[in-house]
Structure formats: structure tokens, C-alpha cells
Enzyme design. Structure first.
Site, PDB file in Angstrom:
ATOM      1  N   ASP A 114      -1.972  -0.644   5.432  1.00 41.35           N
ATOM      2  CA  ASP A 114      -2.251  -1.156   4.094  1.00 41.35           C
ATOM      3  C   ASP A 114      -1.033  -1.920   3.591  1.00 41.35           C
ATOM      4  O   ASP A 114       0.042  -1.345   3.429  1.00 41.35           O
ATOM      5  CB  ASP A 114      -2.571   0.046   3.186  1.00 41.35           C
TER       6      ASP A 114
ATOM      7  N   ASP B 148      -6.265  -6.963   2.865  1.00 41.80           N
ATOM      8  CA  ASP B 148      -4.942  -6.361   3.074  1.00 41.80           C
ATOM      9  C   ASP B 148      -4.947  -4.972   3.708  1.00 41.80           C
ATOM     10  O   ASP B 148      -3.950  -4.268   3.641  1.00 41.80           O
ATOM     11  CB  ASP B 148      -4.193  -6.315   1.740  1.00 41.80           C
ATOM     12  N   GLU B 149      -6.058  -4.549   4.311  1.00 40.85           N
ATOM     13  CA  GLU B 149      -6.024  -3.241   4.965  1.00 40.85           C
ATOM     14  C   GLU B 149      -6.987  -3.160   6.130  1.00 40.85           C
ATOM     15  O   GLU B 149      -8.001  -3.857   6.174  1.00 40.85           O
ATOM     16  CB  GLU B 149      -6.303  -2.110   3.961  1.00 40.85           C
TER      17      GLU B 149
END
Length: 409
Positions: free
Chosen positions: A22, A112-113
Site C-alpha cells: 500500500d 495505490d494498493e
DNA sequence: TCTGGGGTCCTAGGACCC
DNA sequence: TCTGGGGTCCTAGGACCC
């Protein structure tokens, strides 16, 4: 006011199989990376509303989504920068390239993860800790961003671990010690527990995961319903059978826009509708998919939401078809919208199928000589999904079919 | 905390079919 | 004529996540 002590579980020789990576304060970190003047100071990305806050800003109480005025009240020296979506997309791609380089089994969750399955890499590369350290180092060296990695035996717990490891951390939960790590956490740590569910649990005196785990399934189902109850029961015992899935497709594509109440008349709303349909149609075509359902989303002056949906007998990719359907739906709710005032308009398409499967399937069957059912079955078997979900679709496209004898067995 | 824009999943009821 | 179970698809609303 309760406080919770987060226990750190030190990993031993046994190491977990699933990592959750993350990126920290993603948009804000990209801005700080690209502009040295922003480093070390509170930064928010947004305009009107905070989309992301740097850790310096978070420390002063700036959160997302908070309006800019409130954020500036809390943090007078806040530097607000406009979002640069292309820069974030580029950074994301570079980071995902590294993920894929580290393991073939990567499931992206958002920009973003991602989940990364490292179970098959122990012999080849090394244990999870080594892989996670390598991954963090490479993302920092090659892309210039900090990524926090959590690791555990289940997807759910890996995600909890990365949240606990933030910022710029690495937290692996040793197999066998999962409940030791999980049970002291607040119920809000459970995936799917938001404000409403948390409130219902608090009303019954449940504040920690351990307290939820002590209840049996039936008690939880009685509190929060069948689905959520069973889900909570399983997660509180770290039961999560989901695998890391590669190449998951979107189930819907949508676009929406909000505006102050009373700002837009019917002509403005219609212009916005056309614009959102255009964006949705373009993204649909770019993704090589076709859609059968069009949903109109509205938010009224009182912030209550409403949706209206319609489903075509045959899937489409065309902006025109999407727009016609959405305009018709808008027609049906317009009296309501006029009465209550609008603050948001959106369009989404769902019931998606890959377009290329339909295109590729066309030459494969002969509609005049084969029963439709057999042709549909054949296509489904060949492509492994609901590439064509109705005989009507088939009847429609059969105009374009080329007959190839003997191609159906 | 006065609330963006992108999504996911679940539930419940009704229509419809066998 | 009435009753029934099982199943799918569709619509609408809601909670939740980043």
C-alpha cells in the site's frame, strides 16, 4: 473514550504467504517527490475538497474527504496543490511493474494498493520478509515512493497488517499468531465495518475484534444481517478463503459529477449527462468491453441518493445508446429532481462482457444450421465467461456471422 | 465531518419461467 | 381452478472501500 494498544507481532521462521502493498499517502507523496519545496511540510492534493493529505498534514488533522476550508482551519500553513492524475497513473504503473517483476501473482485493488501472493517463491527467491524488503527497496529506489507492506496467511489480515505498519513500514504476522495480533484491534479494523455497522456493534458493547469473535455466528447475524454477520464471524477468526486473483475485470464503469444545489437547470444537467456518457462510452471502448445495463445516479438537495437503471436486450459500446438510455431515465425522474433539487449526476454501465470474445466468436458458428442454444454454449465454453448472455444478442449479431462449416463439434 | 469520484458487494421484492 | 417450489433476471437502495 477507549484507547487501543497495537501489539507488534515479530515474525519468526514461519512466514506468511500473502503480502498487501500500500503506497503511503499516494497522491501527496507523488507531489512531494516531484517538487522538493513540498517535502517536509503539510500538503493536500485537491481543490475544494481534500483528495489526499501528506503525513505532515494528517498529523494536524487533515483527512480525506474534507473540504478545503476546514482543512485550512486545522492547518493554516497547509499547501494545497491541484491533482495531476496522469502523474499518479504513471507512478502507479511503474510501481505495479515492480510488483509484477517480484511475483507473477499480483491482484491490483486500486491505483495505490495490491495483493501479492509469494507462496510459490520461497524456494526460488526466499521467504516473505526478504521479498517484501526487496520490494520496498526497489519502489523507493526506482520510483521514489514509500510503500508499506503487510503480510499474513489471509488477504484480509495482510491488509490489516499493512494498515498497522503505516507509514513506510513492514509488518508480517507469523503464522499461528494471527489471533494474537487481530483480537486486540478495534472492530473498525474488520473489512466491511464502516460507521453504521460499528455503531450497531458499539450499541451492544462490542469494541474489539476479540469481543466479536466471542459471539457465535447466529448472534452476529441477528445484529447485522445474514451476509455481514457471517462475514464478520469469519474475519474475526481470520477465516478468509479468498485467493489472490490475477487479472480481475471491472464489473462496472462510471462517471459522475457534483455541483452546488440550485446551480444547474435542466439544460445544464443534460449537458453534463451527455458529457459523462461520452466519458463512460470512451472508457468502455478503450477497455474492449460491451455493456447491457445503464444506471443513472442522482443525489438530491438533501444528499439522499437515487438510482434508475435500464437493461438492453443486446450489449452496446456506443455513447449514443448509453446516452439515449440515460436521457430517458432522467426524463422519468425529472419531476422528483426538480422538486428536491439536484447535487450530483452520474452514469454507470454494468453487465459488462469482453467485446473481443464476441468479435472472435462470430466466425465460429453457423446460426442457420445450428440450434441457438448449442451456439451459445459453444461460445461460452470457448471463452469461459458470459460472453453472450441472451439468445436475443445472438440473434442480433447473427446478421454479421460468417458461416464456417464444421467449426462446432 | 456538511460530504469527491472511482468502485464493490449485499439485500429485497417483483416479474417470469418451468 | 387453485396451489407450490425452484430458479433467473432485473431494479432500487444501502453500506462500504480507497
Amino acid at each position: 473514550m477507549r484507547t487501543y494498544v497495537l501489539m507488534t507481532v515479530i515474525d519468526g521462521p514461519e512466514q506468511p504467504d500473502i503480502l498487501h502493498a500500500d503506497l503511503d499517502a499516494f497522491y501527496a507523496s507523488v507531489e512531494q517527490r516531484d517538487n522538493p519545496a513540498l517535502r517536509g511540510i503539510p500538503v493536500a492534493v485537491g481543490g475544494g475538497i481534500v483528495l489526499a493529505a501528506s503525513y505532515e498534514a494528517k498529523a494536524l488533522g487533515v483527512k480525506t474527504p474534507m473540504n478545503e476550508g476546514e482543512a485550512r482551519r486545522r492547518c493554516p500553513h497547509l499547501k494545497v496543490v491541484a491533482p495531476r492524475m496522469q502523474a499518479y497513473a504513471d507512478a502507479s504503473r511503474a510501481v505495479f511493474d515492480i510488483f509484477h517483476d517480484v511475483s507473477p501473482v499480483v491482484e491490483g485493488l486500486s491505483i495505490d494498493e495490491a495483493f501479492i501472493d509469494v507462496s510459490g517463491l520461497r524456494r526460488l527467491v526466499g521467504p516473505a520478509r526478504q521479498i517484501a524488503e526487496e520490494l520496498r527497496r526497489r519502489v523507493l529506489d526506482e520510483v521514489g515512493l514509500a510503500v508499506t507492506v503487510g503480510g499474513a496467511s489471509t488477504k484480509f489480515l495482510a491488509k490489516v497488517a499493512s494498515a498497522a505498519g503505516k507509514p513506510d513500514g513492514l509488518l508480517l504476522v507469523e503464522p499461528g499468531r494471527e489471533l494474537e495480533f487481530l483480537h486486540p484491534l478495534p472492530v473498525e479494523a474488520l473489512w466491511g465495518v464502516g460507521p453504521k455497522t460499528a455503531e450497531r456493534l458499539h450499541e451492544r458493547g462490542l469494541y474489539t475484534v476479540a469481543e466479536v469473535a466471542a459471539l457465535d455466528r447466529a448472534q452476529l447475524v441477528a445484529m447485522v444481517g445474514q451476509g455481514a454477520g457471517g462475514h464478520l464471524h469469519a474475519l474475526a477468526h481470520n477465516q478468509d478463503p479468498r485467493h489472490v486473483v490475477v487479472g480481475r475485470r471491472n464489473r462496472s464503469i462510471g462517471s459522475q459529477r457534483s455541483f452546488p444545489r440550485g446551480r444547474c437547470g435542466r439544460a445544464d444537467v443534460e449537458a453534463m449527462l451527455l458529457d459523462t456518457c461520452d466519458r463512460v462510452g470512451r472508457r468502455l471502448r478503450q477497455s474492449n468491453q460491451v455493456a447491457r445495463t445503464v444506471t443513472l445516479r442522482l443525489r438530491f438537495g438533501d444528499f439522499k441518493q437515487a438510482t434508475r437503471a435500464t437493461t438492453f436486450p443486446q450489449a452496446t459500446q456506443h455513447t449514443n445508446a448509453i446516452h439515449e438510455a440515460a436521457a430517458e431515465l432522467l426524463n422519468t425522474v425529472w419531476p422528483l429532481a426538480e422538486e428536491r433539487g439536484l447535487t450530483k449526476v452520474g452514469v454507470a454501465v454494468s453487465n459488462l462482457d469482453p467485446d473481443d470474445a464476441v468479435q472472435m466468436a462470430l466466425p465460429l458458428f453457423a446460426p442457420d444450421s445450428q440450434p441457438l442454444d448449442a451456439a451459445v454454449d459453444h461460445i461460452r465454453e470457448s471463452f469461459g465467461h458470459r460472453s453472450i448472455s441472451r439468445a436475443a444478442t445472438l440473434a442480433h449479431i447473427s446478421d454479421h456471422v460468417q458461416v464456417v462449416p464444421g467449426s462446432i463439434t
